[in-house]
Design a protein around this motif. Structure first.
Motif, mmCIF file in Angstrom:
data_model
loop_
_atom_site.group_PDB
_atom_site.id
_atom_site.type_symbol
_atom_site.label_atom_id
_atom_site.label_comp_id
_atom_site.label_asym_id
_atom_site.label_seq_id
_atom_site.Cartn_x
_atom_site.Cartn_y
_atom_site.Cartn_z
ATOM 1 N N ILE A 155 42.336 -44.676 -31.812
ATOM 2 C CA ILE A 155 41.837 -43.933 -30.626
ATOM 3 C C ILE A 155 40.434 -43.450 -30.954
ATOM 4 N N LEU A 156 39.684 -43.995 -29.661
ATOM 5 C CA LEU A 156 38.226 -43.787 -30.066
ATOM 6 C C LEU A 156 38.055 -42.786 -28.940
ATOM 7 N N PRO A 157 37.783 -41.379 -29.136
ATOM 8 C CA PRO A 157 37.611 -40.289 -27.603
ATOM 9 C C PRO A 157 36.844 -40.628 -26.753
ATOM 10 N N GLY A 158 37.164 -40.711 -25.384
ATOM 11 C CA GLY A 158 36.447 -41.052 -24.400
ATOM 12 C C GLY A 158 36.131 -42.416 -24.234
ATOM 13 N N ASN A 159 36.761 -43.399 -25.192
ATOM 14 C CA ASN A 159 36.644 -44.717 -24.698
ATOM 15 C C ASN A 159 38.067 -45.608 -24.645
ATOM 16 N N THR A 160 38.942 -44.920 -25.317
ATOM 17 C CA THR A 160 40.330 -45.398 -25.344
ATOM 18 C C THR A 160 41.252 -44.366 -24.997
ATOM 19 N N GLU A 161 42.443 -44.977 -24.693
ATOM 20 C CA GLU A 161 43.564 -43.875 -24.629
ATOM 21 C C GLU A 161 43.729 -43.131 -25.762
ATOM 22 N N CYS A 162 44.233 -41.804 -25.499
ATOM 23 C CA CYS A 162 44.482 -40.856 -26.543
ATOM 24 C C CYS A 162 46.175 -40.863 -26.773
ATOM 25 N N PHE A 163 46.179 -40.396 -27.889
ATOM 26 C CA PHE A 163 47.722 -40.122 -28.270
ATOM 27 C C PHE A 163 48.319 -39.500 -27.229
ATOM 28 N N ASP A 164 48.046 -38.842 -26.270
ATOM 29 C CA ASP A 164 48.882 -37.885 -25.142
ATOM 30 C C ASP A 164 48.679 -38.721 -23.636
ATOM 31 N N CYS A 165 47.908 -39.941 -23.852
ATOM 32 C CA CYS A 165 47.887 -40.427 -22.734
ATOM 33 C C CYS A 165 49.117 -41.217 -21.943
ATOM 34 N N THR A 166 50.094 -41.431 -22.910
ATOM 35 C CA THR A 166 51.274 -41.795 -22.574
ATOM 36 C C THR A 166 52.431 -40.897 -22.935
ATOM 37 N N LYS A 167 53.425 -41.059 -22.135
ATOM 38 C CA LYS A 167 54.653 -40.293 -22.237
ATOM 39 C C LYS A 167 55.347 -40.372 -23.516
ATOM 40 N N LYS A 168 55.664 -39.242 -24.386
ATOM 41 C CA LYS A 168 56.394 -39.134 -25.438
ATOM 42 C C LYS A 168 57.707 -38.861 -25.375
ATOM 43 N N GLU A 169 58.800 -39.403 -25.991
ATOM 44 C CA GLU A 169 60.231 -38.904 -25.895
ATOM 45 C C GLU A 169 60.193 -37.472 -26.251
ATOM 46 N N THR A 170 61.139 -36.889 -25.583
ATOM 47 C CA THR A 170 61.376 -35.196 -25.890
ATOM 48 C C THR A 170 62.698 -35.217 -26.746
ATOM 49 N N PRO A 171 62.591 -34.108 -27.397
ATOM 50 C CA PRO A 171 64.125 -33.775 -28.229
ATOM 51 C C PRO A 171 65.323 -34.015 -27.230
ATOM 52 N N LYS A 172 66.379 -34.394 -27.652
ATOM 53 C CA LYS A 172 67.309 -34.619 -26.870
ATOM 54 C C LYS A 172 68.161 -33.188 -26.808
ATOM 55 N N THR A 173 68.578 -32.927 -25.470
ATOM 56 C CA THR A 173 69.168 -31.764 -25.190
ATOM 57 C C THR A 173 70.357 -32.112 -24.413
ATOM 58 N N PHE A 174 71.270 -31.329 -24.461
ATOM 59 C CA PHE A 174 72.689 -31.441 -23.683
ATOM 60 C C PHE A 174 72.955 -30.158 -22.881
ATOM 61 N N ALA A 438 46.615 -35.059 -19.412
ATOM 62 C CA ALA A 438 46.284 -33.803 -19.548
ATOM 63 C C ALA A 438 45.335 -33.249 -20.749
ATOM 64 N N VAL A 439 45.279 -34.344 -21.765
ATOM 65 C CA VAL A 439 44.507 -34.088 -22.896
ATOM 66 C C VAL A 439 43.367 -34.383 -22.875
ATOM 67 N N CYS A 440 42.967 -35.881 -22.573
ATOM 68 C CA CYS A 440 41.896 -36.455 -22.733
ATOM 69 C C CYS A 440 40.958 -36.463 -21.523
ATOM 70 N N ALA A 441 41.793 -36.570 -20.493
ATOM 71 C CA ALA A 441 41.050 -36.987 -19.035
ATOM 72 C C ALA A 441 40.824 -35.925 -17.935
ATOM 73 N N LYS A 442 41.939 -34.826 -17.971
ATOM 74 C CA LYS A 442 41.721 -33.951 -16.889
ATOM 75 C C LYS A 442 41.068 -32.674 -17.321
ATOM 76 N N VAL A 443 40.679 -32.515 -18.434
ATOM 77 C CA VAL A 443 39.809 -31.338 -18.836
ATOM 78 C C VAL A 443 38.662 -31.970 -19.530
ATOM 79 N N ALA A 444 37.415 -31.068 -19.357
ATOM 80 C CA ALA A 444 36.202 -31.297 -20.430
ATOM 81 C C ALA A 444 36.470 -30.448 -21.443
ATOM 82 N N ARG A 445 35.867 -30.856 -22.549
ATOM 83 C CA ARG A 445 36.243 -30.119 -23.906
ATOM 84 C C ARG A 445 35.160 -29.850 -24.435
#
Lengths: 633, 348
Positions: A155-174, A438-445
């Protein structure tokens, strides 16, 4: 030829000299972390810092090659550093601690490193380091393994996708009703035994489970069924009394209540069994005759029903003895065999009743303890890929200049994961940041440096004025503390305006979100600004506060309807989403008020829903029934 | 999980606790089978060190390491069983206590004689041989012997950022499972060296909607010598795949085909060899990138820790898979490109 001869033939003497001046941070000293440490040392990094919270466990030794039997219970980070001394030529600094602890690891501590290498095992810390890398604009190599599967993502900030750019699996709930009334898989019975039954009988904090409010999603509309579940919960308090009074003679009453009476009551709800096979309750006779039966001790064998019952009784007796000594509170722990056998036998007896396959204690341990298989080879491969890629990100390969992060490849174990037959690894090029992230593109930091004095003196209203002036925000704005999604100020909540930052509970490491709530004539808004409060010495800055030089761009927010269609890539399940195709439900939390602080908890329009959701998921495990969701943690 | 009763020797409770995280992956039976296996590792260089670490950690039964070298200063930059105080000593003497310390349950033997001094009988008792960082004539001879005794062999070496694995299991039957797709798997030849011999289905015990295909495959292998002489991609790659083909593939093969001492080849002579190799492979010379030729000239025979970790990890994993009889094995030539992280598998 010296020890550097291999590496200099690869990176060249100039780059090798630079490498010796570089500092890297390895986050995690477990399976991947041990391997990363070895590779970074052999590659010749000048200084390597390594952080881990954990201590060493027997089950680590099959892959964490720096640890030995005698090291069990010792801290991982310091033990790892001791174990590499004989081949290390780098300066090594270990820390036992949580990387998310801002007291031990403030932002300026992270700032000393040239690159971060993750060897983590949990989503929260991965997200955290990703955010730090975004704040500091420093490269991060994220990685992970699960059994034969492994991946790295540079991950190169501002240049490539960040960890949160793709959806991650959530814990399983029932849904509640699957667990409490209509289980159909072993995991449903295990969740029932562990998260419901065990907690009810042995854990001290029961308050949450009694307050079944009607705002819940139960996974059913059947009023009769919901009533039954609530009544059953209340009746369990009687059973808890048997446990607390060490009334061993009446353990069979627990069995008869759970596996005869409750099942008989369930059977009376005809609606439930129209399209399902009916459960078969045990009989009182069976329970009485099994109680003095023969015990199996082989945790890898499938026990008969009689053995399950007899073991259930034995282990409940043991837990009764312990509960007095342990202050009426025993927590489930997969490595505490009494708690494990209790959950396993209770789950298996329930499985038997519902016609679900019985499992061994060994197998149930994996499900109940959420154990992820882990092996030396995958970790070695992933760490090798990670360190090799560090050279590319830092532009140390003279024959493969990196002009942009988009020249660099990520990698995952394609063949081992059955995704390809003719490639051992897949190596897609990195993608640019996801514009909906929401982490790297939708906000300024930005990092705001502030002195201790500044925190005591500056009011929220003064801070907001400074921010408005510096970055051209309009008059209507809002401010949220993202650590707990606490609203600090907005157009109809101004109670805290005159409080100082420290009175408003902001401190070193607080991350606050400043948003434009007004827009201009052409409906353009300033991008929200996420600010890290970095508390520094007075000598470090000229005044009490220093705002970073930033250009905050304008944007047109998407129409409300579009957002509702789920285009917003919140990285976790959006809480509005009622049910996904697996029938797994995640519920919205009720809005709440904390009168004492005079603050309102509002579900923000913050882009940072992700952290919020994972918190929500976390709290839900303590309030299972309240939220209508049962989560396997 | 496989029933542990299926194996003659059962794992002890201690072993189950120690190997918990991997038994959950490959089962008790595979773990017990690994415990009875005897493996020979030739060469404790950077690659050998990685392979050794991985197989010892996971609980292999017997490992013999053959290495007659003395620790050099430059070894310290790529190997972790030795330290600077060991320079000048026999490497195995320096490393053996550290290797045993990794896992006291593994029976280790250390042999400091040269590979040349070993006659055919030496290899007889091993279930599997791994040869690292050997030259072509050593590999050809070794492979002749392993074929004679029907012993599976892995050969591997590295050139700086680049590395290869060659596998010769002679003939190997494997069983694998995958979720049943819309197209059922059919019996018959599926690639150059592989045929599907049987397909059964199995329904998941927890979820009857999950149906798996249990696929039996038979893998035929070539000897090392035959592979380097006949390797061809003629008609097997489309235009895009040719464009994507790493220069490391013809260059690695060119080094293996050339009768030379390390460092003897310069840019021009290596390029010439690589062009010849492209012809044999049936790929256009344009796949050769000059910067790769330069790197191979400079990095021939260089051992590099992260590359060894990746390739050593892949070999150890495959060795574990075939000893434990899980998943189909690699077949039969793999090249790693440490710049792009490309790692194609070729059935030559």
């Amino acid at each position: 030829m010296g020890r550097e001869s291999s590496i200099t033939r690869i990176v060249g003497p100039e780059n090798y000299a630079k490498l010796q001046q570089f500092k890297c941070l390895i986050v995690g000293a477990g399976g991947i972390g041990s391997e990363l440490l070895k590779d970074c040392i052999l590659m010749g990094f000048g200084e390597i810092h390594i952080v881990d919270l954990d201590t060493i466990d027997l089950s680590n030794l099959n892959r964490q090659f720096l640890f030995r039997q005698k090291d069990i219970k010792q801290p991982k980070s310091t033990t790892a550093v001791k174990a590499v001394q004989h081949f290390s030529n780098s300066k090594l600094v270990p820390y036992q601690g949580n990387v998310m602890d801002t007291n031990q690891f403030p932002l300026h501590w992270f700032d000393q490193f040239d690159i971060f290498l993750n060897g983590l095992d949990n989503l929260a810390a991965r997200r955290y380091v990703n955010k730090i890398s975004q704040f500091l604009k420093k490269p991060l190599i994220e990685s992970g393994t699960s059994g034969f599967d492994g991946y790295i993502q540079p991950i190169l900030p501002g240049n490539t996708e960040c960890f949160d750019c793709t959806k991650k699996e959530t814990p399983k709930t029932f849904p509640v009703c699957t667990i409490r009334s209509t289980p159909s898989q072993p995991i449903h019975c295990i969740v029932w035994a562990k998260n419901f039954l065990f907690n009810q009988l042995f854990t001290s904090d029961q308050s949450s489970t009694t307050g079944d409010s009607d705002g819940n999603d139960w996974g059913t509309d059947d009023k009769e069924e919901i009533e039954r579940i609530k009544q059953e919960t209340n009746e369990l308090h009687d059973l808890q009394q048997i446990v607390h009074h060490q009334d061993k003679v009446h353990i069979t009453d627990i069995l008869k209540k759970l596996f005869v009476k409750d099942i008989e009551k369930l059977l009376q709800l005809d609606n439930l069994w129209k399209s399902r096979a009916k459960p078969t309750p045990l009989t009182d006779d069976l329970i009485d005759s099994a109680k003095d039966g023969h015990d199996s001790t082989d945790l890898n064998a499938i026990w008969s029903l009689e053995e399950q019952i007899s073991q259930f009784i034995n282990v409940t007796e043991k837990l009764m003895d312990r509960i007095v000594e342990e202050d009426y509170n025993i927590e489930f722990d997969k490595d505490d065999q009494d708690t494990l056998v209790f959950v396993a036998t209770a789950a298996n007896i329930r499985s038997h009743i519902f016609g679900i396959p019985i499992k061994t204690v060994f197998d149930i341990k994996q499900i109940a303890g959420n154990i992820i298989p882990a092996i030396a080879t995958t970790n070695a491969i992933v760490a090798g890929l990670s360190t090799l890629t560090a050279l590319r990100l830092l532009n140390f390969l003279p024959y493969a200049k990196t002009n942009s992060g988009l020249d660099v490849n990520m990698a995952f174990t394609a063949r081992a994961s059955n995704l390809s037959k003719d490639r051992y690894l897949s190596n897609p090029k990195l993608a640019p940041p996801n514009c909906n992230c929401a982490v790297c593109a939708k906000v300024a930091r930005g990092v705001v440096k502030i002195t201790e004095k500044g925190l005591e003196k500056l009011t929220l209203s003064q801070l907001i004025d400074l921010l408005k002036k510096k970055y051209n925000y309009p008059s209507e704005t809002s401010l949220i503390d993202t650590s707990d999604q606490r609203l600090l100020v907005d157009f109809d909540f101004e109670d805290l305006l005159d409080r100082t930052l420290s009175q408003a509970k902001l401190h070193d490491g607080s991350v606050i979100l400043f948003s434009d709530e007004e827009g201009d004539e052409s409906e353009m808004y300033r991008k929200p600004l996420e600010i890290y409060l970095d508390v520094v010495e007075e000598s470090a800055i000229n005044s009490e506060i220093e705002l970073p030089a930033l250009e905050i761009p304008l944007f047109t927010p998407p129409k409300q309807e579009e957002e509702d269609e789920g285009k917003e890539t919140s990285t976790e399940e959006s809480p509005e989403k009622e049910e996904d195709k697996n029938g797994i439900v995640i519920l919205d939390e009720d809005e709440g008020k904390d009168e004492k602080d005079g603050t309102t908890t509002k579900r923000p329009r913050s882009p940072d829903q992700t952290e919020n959701d994972s918190k929500r998921a976390k709290t839900s495990k303590n309030h299972n029934d309240e939220n209508g969701v049962i989560e396997l943690d | 999980m496989e029933p542990s009763q299926a194996t003659a020797e059962r794992l002890t409770r201690d072993e189950i606790d120690l190997y918990d995280r991997q038994i959950r992956l490959w089962g008790m039976a595979a773990q017990a089978r690994m415990r009875s296996a005897k493996v020979l590792l030739i060469g404790l260089g950077s690659l050998g060190t990685e392979i050794c670490k991985n197989v010892v950690l996971c609980g292999l039964g017997h490992l013999t390491i053959l290495d007659d070298t003395v620790v050099q200063e430059e070894d310290l930059g790529s190997q972790f069983f030795i330290g600077s105080e060991d320079v000048g000593s026999l490497k195995l003497e320096s490393a053996k206590a550290r290797i045993q310390d990794l896992n006291p349950r593994v029976h280790l033997s250390f042999d400091t004689q040269s590979i040349e001094s070993k006659d055919a009988d030496f290899y007889k008792g091993f279930d599997l041989v791994i040869g690292t960082e050997l030259n072509t004539s050593q590999m050809v001879k070794l492979n002749e012997l392993t074929r004679k005794y029907n012993i599976p062999i892995y050969l591997a070496g590295s050139n700086g950022l680049f590395a290869y694995i060659f596998v010769d299991l002679i003939q190997f039957d494997a069983e694998d499972e995958k979720l049943k797709g819309s197209q059922p798997t059919e019996k018959g030849q599926i690639s150059t060296n592989t045929e599907v011999t049987e397909v059964k289905t199995r329904t998941d015990e927890d979820d009857d909607k999950k149906v798996f295909e249990v696929i039996n495959t038979r893998h035929h292998y070539k000897s090392f010598q035959q592979m380097i002489k006949t390797a061809s991609l003629e008609g097997r790659l489309n235009r895009r795949q040719i464009k994507r083909l790493s220069s490391a593939v013809p260059l690695t093969l060119a080094l293996l085909r050339a009768e030379h001492e390390i460092g003897q080849l310069n840019f021009l002579t290596l390029k010439e060899k690589a062009v010849e190799t492209c012809r044999q492979l049936g790929v256009p010379e344009t796949v050769l990138n000059d910067t790769y030729v330069e790197q191979f000239t400079k990095q021939e025979g260089v051992q590099f820790a992260p590359v060894s970790a990746i390739v050593g990890g892949a070999i150890a994993q495959d060795v574990i898979n075939i000893l434990g009889k899980r998943q189909p094995p690699l077949s039969n030539f793999i090249v790693f490109d440490g710049i792009t992280l490309d790692m194609p598998i070729f059935e030559f």
